[in-house]
Design an enzyme around this catalytic site. Structure first.
Site: not given
Length: 168
Positions: A34, A91, A103, A105, A139
């Site tokens: 990815y 990491e 949802g 993640g 994020y």
């Protein structure tokens, strides 16, 4: 407790075991693909087993939808001298593309937040590639703040070997 229920029906999170080493490597390669960095993956099952489960240098959680692994996160502790306490460093966090938007993640990241709080860590840190705007927005939605005033440095390979010789 082997697995943790979440607020999402049919989705549970569990800590990885030694038997999960092939799965962990599969997730690492999927993430690298990815990120367009698959050619940089040199990790092996033997190496992962040694570093994660024997030396305990990192931990892994796995997200499962109805028992099927769909995502993972690999993390470890680092330390803040300014805070005077340990932190968690994330990491890798990856959810298979076909399972995104459910949802999972957010739940994996939330679980890491719970681990950090339960372990009295000062914070949860991670890096994100500049071009990965989807992850950056994700994020930020979760309350993360970019640390733009910091520059990441790295010494590896031959340069690391050379650096280590200063103490011979």
């Amino acid at each position: 407790m082997n697995s943790y229920r979440t607020n999402i029906e049919g989705f549970e999170i569990r800590f990885a075991t030694e038997e999960d080493v092939p799965l962990i490597l599969e997730f690492i390669k999927a993430l690298a693909e990815y990120e367009k960095m698959l050619d940089e993956v040199v990790a092996t099952e033997k190496g992962l087993k040694q570093s994660i489960f024997v030396q305990k240098q990192a931990e892994v959680i796995i997200g499962e939808e109805k028992g099927k692994p769909v995502g993972f996160a690999l993390f470890f502790h680092n330390y803040s001298t300014f805070l005077g306490k340990a932190n968690l460093y994330l990491e890798d966090l990856f959810v298979k593309p076909e399972y995104r938007g459910k949802g999972y993640g957010k739940t994996l990241l939330s679980f890491l937040g719970k681990i950090a709080v339960d372990r009295d860590c000062g914070r949860l840190d991670w890096w994100c590639l500049d071009w990965n705007t989807t992850s950056i927005e994700f994020y930020k939605e979760m309350g993360a703040v970019p640390m733009d005033e910091w520059t990441v440095y790295r010494v590896e390979g031959e340069q690391l070997q050379r650096l280590s010789k200063f103490c011979d």
